[in-house]
Write a protein that holds these residues in place. Structure first.
Motif, mmCIF file in Angstrom:
data_model
loop_
_atom_site.group_PDB
_atom_site.id
_atom_site.type_symbol
_atom_site.label_atom_id
_atom_site.label_comp_id
_atom_site.label_asym_id
_atom_site.label_seq_id
_atom_site.Cartn_x
_atom_site.Cartn_y
_atom_site.Cartn_z
ATOM 1 N N LEU A 27 -51.540 27.129 41.942
ATOM 2 C CA LEU A 27 -51.599 26.765 43.360
ATOM 3 C C LEU A 27 -51.064 25.355 43.569
ATOM 4 O O LEU A 27 -50.379 25.083 44.556
ATOM 5 N N ARG A 28 -51.370 24.476 42.636
ATOM 6 C CA ARG A 28 -50.896 23.089 42.748
ATOM 7 C C ARG A 28 -49.374 23.009 42.640
ATOM 8 O O ARG A 28 -48.720 22.261 43.371
ATOM 9 N N SER A 29 -48.803 23.793 41.727
ATOM 10 C CA SER A 29 -47.346 23.800 41.592
ATOM 11 C C SER A 29 -46.684 24.329 42.861
ATOM 12 O O SER A 29 -45.671 23.790 43.313
ATOM 13 N N LEU A 30 -47.246 25.393 43.432
ATOM 14 C CA LEU A 30 -46.703 25.924 44.689
ATOM 15 C C LEU A 30 -46.720 24.871 45.782
ATOM 16 O O LEU A 30 -45.755 24.723 46.547
ATOM 17 N N TYR A 31 -47.818 24.138 45.860
ATOM 18 C CA TYR A 31 -47.926 23.110 46.901
ATOM 19 C C TYR A 31 -46.880 22.015 46.700
ATOM 20 O O TYR A 31 -46.183 21.617 47.641
ATOM 21 N N VAL A 32 -46.738 21.535 45.463
ATOM 22 C CA VAL A 32 -45.783 20.457 45.190
ATOM 23 C C VAL A 32 -44.352 20.926 45.430
ATOM 24 O O VAL A 32 -43.532 20.197 46.009
ATOM 25 N N LEU A 33 -44.033 22.148 45.014
ATOM 26 C CA LEU A 33 -42.674 22.658 45.222
ATOM 27 C C LEU A 33 -42.350 22.822 46.706
ATOM 28 O O LEU A 33 -41.188 22.724 47.113
ATOM 29 N N SER A 34 -43.361 23.075 47.502
ATOM 30 C CA SER A 34 -43.131 23.164 48.953
ATOM 31 C C SER A 34 -42.963 21.784 49.576
ATOM 32 O O SER A 34 -42.439 21.657 50.681
ATOM 33 N N LEU A 35 -43.386 20.740 48.839
ATOM 34 C CA LEU A 35 -43.427 19.388 49.379
ATOM 35 C C LEU A 35 -42.200 18.556 49.020
ATOM 36 O O LEU A 35 -41.804 17.664 49.772
ATOM 37 N N VAL A 36 -41.577 18.832 47.870
ATOM 38 C CA VAL A 36 -40.542 17.935 47.338
ATOM 39 C C VAL A 36 -39.270 17.960 48.178
ATOM 40 O O VAL A 36 -38.949 18.939 48.844
ATOM 41 N N ASP A 37 -38.548 16.838 48.084
ATOM 42 C CA ASP A 37 -37.273 16.700 48.788
ATOM 43 C C ASP A 37 -36.111 17.255 47.980
ATOM 44 O O ASP A 37 -35.068 17.628 48.536
ATOM 45 N N GLY A 38 -36.271 17.284 46.666
ATOM 46 C CA GLY A 38 -35.201 17.757 45.809
ATOM 47 C C GLY A 38 -35.738 18.401 44.558
ATOM 48 O O GLY A 38 -36.888 18.167 44.166
ATOM 49 N N VAL A 39 -34.894 19.205 43.929
ATOM 50 C CA VAL A 39 -35.276 19.924 42.711
ATOM 51 C C VAL A 39 -34.183 19.729 41.667
ATOM 52 O O VAL A 39 -33.019 20.076 41.902
ATOM 53 N N ALA A 40 -34.557 19.156 40.536
ATOM 54 C CA ALA A 40 -33.667 19.102 39.380
ATOM 55 C C ALA A 40 -34.087 20.226 38.439
ATOM 56 O O ALA A 40 -35.284 20.475 38.271
ATOM 57 N N CYS A 41 -33.120 20.905 37.838
ATOM 58 C CA CYS A 41 -33.470 22.086 37.040
ATOM 59 C C CYS A 41 -32.346 22.436 36.079
ATOM 60 O O CYS A 41 -31.204 22.015 36.253
ATOM 61 N N GLU A 42 -32.692 23.216 35.068
ATOM 62 C CA GLU A 42 -31.711 23.660 34.077
ATOM 63 C C GLU A 42 -30.609 24.493 34.716
ATOM 64 O O GLU A 42 -29.431 24.329 34.418
ATOM 65 N N ASP A 43 -30.982 25.419 35.574
ATOM 66 C CA ASP A 43 -30.034 26.349 36.195
ATOM 67 C C ASP A 43 -30.423 26.496 37.658
ATOM 68 O O ASP A 43 -31.458 27.080 37.967
ATOM 69 N N THR A 44 -29.598 25.961 38.555
ATOM 70 C CA THR A 44 -29.959 25.977 39.976
ATOM 71 C C THR A 44 -30.070 27.396 40.511
ATOM 72 O O THR A 44 -30.943 27.678 41.342
ATOM 73 N N ARG A 45 -29.236 28.307 40.045
ATOM 74 C CA ARG A 45 -29.319 29.689 40.538
ATOM 75 C C ARG A 45 -30.635 30.338 40.113
ATOM 76 O O ARG A 45 -31.288 31.017 40.914
ATOM 77 N N HIS A 46 -31.013 30.118 38.865
ATOM 78 C CA HIS A 46 -32.273 30.672 38.352
ATOM 79 C C HIS A 46 -33.461 30.113 39.140
ATOM 80 O O HIS A 46 -34.362 30.866 39.553
ATOM 81 N N PRO A 65 -28.414 19.897 39.090
ATOM 82 C CA PRO A 65 -28.379 20.501 37.749
ATOM 83 C C PRO A 65 -28.720 19.455 36.691
ATOM 84 O O PRO A 65 -28.166 18.352 36.701
ATOM 85 N N LEU A 66 -29.637 19.780 35.794
ATOM 86 C CA LEU A 66 -29.996 18.870 34.711
ATOM 87 C C LEU A 66 -30.370 19.720 33.504
ATOM 88 O O LEU A 66 -31.422 20.355 33.477
ATOM 89 N N HIS A 67 -29.476 19.769 32.536
ATOM 90 C CA HIS A 67 -29.659 20.607 31.353
ATOM 91 C C HIS A 67 -29.267 19.815 30.118
ATOM 92 O O HIS A 67 -28.950 18.618 30.211
ATOM 93 N N GLN A 68 -29.279 20.461 28.959
ATOM 94 C CA GLN A 68 -29.070 19.735 27.705
ATOM 95 C C GLN A 68 -27.683 19.105 27.599
ATOM 96 O O GLN A 68 -27.494 18.160 26.830
ATOM 97 N N HIS A 69 -26.727 19.572 28.383
ATOM 98 C CA HIS A 69 -25.366 19.048 28.286
ATOM 99 C C HIS A 69 -25.095 17.908 29.260
ATOM 100 O O HIS A 69 -24.037 17.268 29.169
ATOM 101 N N ASN A 70 -26.007 17.639 30.194
ATOM 102 C CA ASN A 70 -25.762 16.559 31.153
ATOM 103 C C ASN A 70 -27.027 15.755 31.452
ATOM 104 O O ASN A 70 -27.177 15.210 32.547
#
Length: 273
Positions: A27-46, A65-70
């Motif tokens: 529940l806490r993760s859902l709340y934070v994800l609804s709150l953030v201004d941006g999302v960094a992630c391994e695969d934006t489509r995923h 995008p933020l993954h092992q290559h960048n």
């Protein structure tokens, strides 16, 4: 419940995502994800697919995008947004960021920039497999997390040799295309238990405990057994005293201070093993 805590701006939120079953999002993760201004992630489509599956909006946010290559470049981008007072979440494709996935360097660089990191706990194949294994009977509460072993060659052989000499429980991850190789490597393993976690939390999850040397036979018993992602726990090796012997202790102490090859050479000279 989740909104009772303060979630300040200019903070990096490391958010654990489900390793299979979407119901494992907190529940806490859902709340934070609804709150953030941006999302960094391994695969934006995923990650955008995950947002939609969880009923979260994907529009109106910055996707980085933020993954092992960048990692270095992506981390600089994230830190720039944090300095602007934005809330940024980081998600690996599955599980807890920074545990055999990108995210550790991002957290370190964020700390070094004088900015705050807040980690939200959640699903992890490591703790799931360990919890189901009952692997601590001989050694108390210690375990070693090996992550993914080197793909092949001398580095892999040496890591396996050191791993099997250590009496503590060993938790490792393995991809389906290398599980047969691991089974061959464990076929001569001393008598130790092995808990296999296959496709953890997913529809066709299997958790099986058997002698480590029997992994090959188990894989051959059904084509289904070789499919999916694996989290494995090699159980503790019992000794007369209930603790690793002195030779293993010498090796572990050296490994904490010097490179692997040097540690092995010195341990061999000291112990005669």
């Amino acid at each position: 419940m989740a909104s009772a805590q303060d979630y300040p701006a200019g903070v990096l939120y490391l958010v654990a995502t489900p390793i299979g079953n979407l119901a494992d999002i907190t529940l806490r993760s859902l709340y934070v994800l609804s709150l953030v201004d941006g999302v960094a992630c391994e695969d934006t489509r995923h990650s955008q697919q995950l947002f939609r599956a969880l009923g979260l909006e994907t529009s109106g946010r910055t996707w980085i995008p933020l993954h092992q290559h960048n990692e270095a470049e992506g981390a600089a981008h994230v830190i720039d947004h944090l300095r602007q007072g934005k809330r940024i979440a980081y998600l690996s494709d599955a599980g807890v960021p920074g545990i055999s996935d990108p995210g550790s360097r991002l957290a370190r660089l964020t700390h070094q920039s004088g900015l705050r990191v807040m980690a939200l706990p959640g699903a992890s194949s490591v703790t799931t497999a360990l919890s189901a294994s009952g692997a601590w009977v001989a050694t108390g509460s210690e375990f070693v997390f090996q992550g993914f072993l080197p793909a092949k060659g001398q580095d892999r052989a040496m890591r396996l040799q050191l791993m099997l000499k250590d009496a503590r429980p060993q938790c490792l991850l393995e991809a389906p295309h290398r599980i047969q190789a691991l089974a061959q490597e464990l076929s001569g393993c001393p008598v130790r238990g092995l808990t296999i976690g296959r496709e953890l939390t997913k529809q066709f999850e299997e958790i099986v405990t058997l002698p480590a040397a029997d992994l090959r036979a188990w894989l051959q018993a059904s084509p289904q057994h070789t499919r999916g992602e694996f989290a494995l726990v090699i159980h503790a090796q019992a000794t007369p005293s209930g603790t690793p012997d002195a030779d293993d202790r010498v090796l572990r102490l050296l490994l904490a201070e010097v490179p692997v090859k040097t540690a092995v050479k010195l341990a061999s000279e000291i112990t005669g093993q």
